[in-house]
Scaffold this motif. Sequence first.
Motif, mmCIF file in Angstrom:
data_model
loop_
_atom_site.group_PDB
_atom_site.id
_atom_site.type_symbol
_atom_site.label_atom_id
_atom_site.label_comp_id
_atom_site.label_asym_id
_atom_site.label_seq_id
_atom_site.Cartn_x
_atom_site.Cartn_y
_atom_site.Cartn_z
ATOM 1 N N ILE A 76 0.870 -1.175 0.000
ATOM 2 C CA ILE A 76 0.000 0.000 0.000
ATOM 3 C C ILE A 76 0.908 1.226 0.000
ATOM 4 N N GLU A 77 1.035 1.862 -1.129
ATOM 5 C CA GLU A 77 1.956 2.994 -1.246
ATOM 6 C C GLU A 77 1.436 4.217 -0.485
ATOM 7 N N GLY A 78 2.364 4.935 0.148
ATOM 8 C CA GLY A 78 2.012 6.153 0.858
ATOM 9 C C GLY A 78 1.057 5.925 2.016
ATOM 10 N N TRP A 79 1.198 4.811 2.678
ATOM 11 C CA TRP A 79 0.246 4.435 3.720
ATOM 12 C C TRP A 79 0.280 5.380 4.922
ATOM 13 N N GLU A 80 1.466 5.617 5.482
ATOM 14 C CA GLU A 80 1.539 6.372 6.736
ATOM 15 C C GLU A 80 1.463 7.876 6.474
ATOM 16 N N LYS A 81 0.794 8.594 7.367
ATOM 17 C CA LYS A 81 0.600 10.038 7.237
ATOM 18 C C LYS A 81 1.281 10.726 8.420
ATOM 19 N N LEU A 82 2.536 11.067 8.243
ATOM 20 C CA LEU A 82 3.293 11.752 9.287
ATOM 21 C C LEU A 82 2.870 13.214 9.382
ATOM 22 N N PRO A 83 2.899 13.804 10.574
ATOM 23 C CA PRO A 83 2.673 15.246 10.681
ATOM 24 C C PRO A 83 3.691 16.017 9.835
ATOM 25 N N GLU A 84 3.306 17.168 9.373
ATOM 26 C CA GLU A 84 4.169 17.972 8.512
ATOM 27 C C GLU A 84 5.493 18.271 9.202
ATOM 28 N N GLY A 85 6.578 18.030 8.474
ATOM 29 C CA GLY A 85 7.916 18.304 8.982
ATOM 30 C C GLY A 85 8.520 17.182 9.805
ATOM 31 N N ALA A 119 5.122 -2.765 15.482
ATOM 32 C CA ALA A 119 4.222 -3.734 16.091
ATOM 33 C C ALA A 119 2.821 -3.137 16.150
ATOM 34 N N THR A 120 1.818 -3.989 16.308
ATOM 35 C CA THR A 120 0.444 -3.522 16.464
ATOM 36 C C THR A 120 -0.121 -4.026 17.785
ATOM 37 N N ASP A 121 -1.077 -3.247 18.334
ATOM 38 C CA ASP A 121 -1.699 -3.653 19.587
ATOM 39 C C ASP A 121 -3.022 -4.362 19.331
ATOM 40 N N SER A 122 -3.809 -4.577 20.375
ATOM 41 C CA SER A 122 -5.050 -5.342 20.253
ATOM 42 C C SER A 122 -6.110 -4.626 19.431
ATOM 43 N N ARG A 123 -5.922 -3.336 19.191
ATOM 44 C CA ARG A 123 -6.854 -2.560 18.375
ATOM 45 C C ARG A 123 -6.277 -2.263 16.995
ATOM 46 N N ASP A 124 -5.211 -2.959 16.636
ATOM 47 C CA ASP A 124 -4.529 -2.790 15.349
ATOM 48 C C ASP A 124 -3.955 -1.395 15.164
ATOM 49 N N ARG A 125 -3.694 -0.702 16.269
ATOM 50 C CA ARG A 125 -2.936 0.531 16.165
ATOM 51 C C ARG A 125 -1.471 0.168 15.924
ATOM 52 N N VAL A 126 -0.805 0.950 15.096
ATOM 53 C CA VAL A 126 0.543 0.618 14.631
ATOM 54 C C VAL A 126 1.560 1.501 15.347
ATOM 55 N N TYR A 127 2.569 0.876 15.947
ATOM 56 C CA TYR A 127 3.601 1.577 16.695
ATOM 57 C C TYR A 127 4.917 1.484 15.919
ATOM 58 N N ALA A 128 5.384 2.631 15.439
ATOM 59 C CA ALA A 128 6.634 2.697 14.684
ATOM 60 C C ALA A 128 7.736 3.167 15.623
ATOM 61 N N PHE A 129 8.604 2.248 16.010
ATOM 62 C CA PHE A 129 9.708 2.541 16.933
ATOM 63 C C PHE A 129 10.893 2.998 16.093
ATOM 64 N N ASN A 130 11.173 4.298 16.131
ATOM 65 C CA ASN A 130 12.079 4.880 15.147
ATOM 66 C C ASN A 130 13.192 5.696 15.793
ATOM 67 N N ARG A 131 14.103 6.182 14.973
ATOM 68 C CA ARG A 131 15.297 6.881 15.451
ATOM 69 C C ARG A 131 15.257 8.378 15.180
ATOM 70 N N GLY A 132 14.053 8.901 14.944
ATOM 71 C CA GLY A 132 13.877 10.325 14.762
ATOM 72 C C GLY A 132 13.621 11.036 16.084
ATOM 73 N N ASP A 133 13.117 12.264 16.008
ATOM 74 C CA ASP A 133 12.878 13.073 17.211
ATOM 75 C C ASP A 133 11.696 12.578 18.032
ATOM 76 N N LEU A 167 -1.923 9.178 15.245
ATOM 77 C CA LEU A 167 -2.689 9.203 16.490
ATOM 78 C C LEU A 167 -1.933 9.824 17.654
ATOM 79 N N ASP A 168 -0.658 9.507 17.782
ATOM 80 C CA ASP A 168 0.068 9.901 18.997
ATOM 81 C C ASP A 168 1.560 9.746 18.758
ATOM 82 N N ALA A 169 2.341 10.328 19.653
ATOM 83 C CA ALA A 169 3.794 10.144 19.648
ATOM 84 C C ALA A 169 4.297 10.299 21.073
ATOM 85 N N TRP A 170 5.294 9.524 21.425
ATOM 86 C CA TRP A 170 5.891 9.643 22.755
ATOM 87 C C TRP A 170 7.307 9.067 22.748
#
Length: 325
Positions: A12-21, A31-45, A58-61
């Motif tokens: 699925i091309e262009g699937w993820e929608k990151l906030p601008e910038g 990984a995904t949780d029980s509600r199929d929310r997707v957690y991208a563990f990454n090396r950015g800010d 949805l969220d970032a932390w």
Amino acid sequence: MATRNRMAFEVIEGWEKLPEGWSFVEVAGVATDSRDRVYAFNRGDHPMIVFDADGNFLDAWGAGVFTNAHGIYIGPDDRIYCVDNFDHTVRIFTTDGALLQTLGEKDKPSDTGFVVRKTPVQRAAGPFNGVTNAALSTDGELYVADGYGNARVHKFSQSGVYQFSWGEPGDGPGEFNLPHAIAVDRYDRVYVADRENSRIQIFNVAGDYVTEWNHVTRPDDLYIDRDDNLYVAELGGRAGWGPNIEIPPHAPWGQVSVLTLDGEIQTRFGDEDPMLPGNFFAPHGIWADSKGDLYVSEVTVSGGGSWGMVPLDCHSLQKFKRIGG
């Protein structure tokens, strides 16, 4: 799209929608949780970026918490296990980023004689030195692959109490050369991605060697779904070799394989051009959601060792819709 035997996936091309910038830089694990929310563990800010199944943000932390994102596992209770290989810890969080527990001591690696880029692992030791990934058994016990600076698997109780370890440096049965990922099936067999030995070793829960599979190329991550499909992210031979090092002619680009628990290949895909959607340069994390849709994350900047082999904007997270099987 790739097919073999009875399974098929379509990117699925262009699937993820990151906030601008915003940028992932590179996504070490997914990984995904029980509600199929997707957690991208990454090396950015924003080390943990959360999407819904349609790719909406949805969220970032996790800002300021991690030294180097590496592996992620989400248990059936939605606890999130985040593995940081640079500071030698496994941290356990709630889905909104509240820290519940830390295993290992930050910046205190165990004594294995390992020195980055100088001395390989000289001896096995306790938790952790360059820890790589984690997974739970059906009873909720935690198994941790300790790979970059160690050559061991460690077992912890449900409450996080250390129990025992197994493994030594080497290429024989029960020995490891960078145990990079781990998975446990419903029969409590433990699968270890022994990356630089290009094999998956299988053990019982006591750490006794059962068998191994050698038809993978530098396996980076493993995931077993509820239908007993084993997903394998294979780094291949080109990523991580560095400048002025001859690339083995037989080694493919990164690829994904889906195996049965007997090791049969059901599907394998990934082709020569790593920039094309659906192909890979350095697949590093893999997970399937409740619908069987597949997520593959990649490291292409620092950990992937691209050295100009791919542009900095090469994809680092792709979603594949399961359309067969």
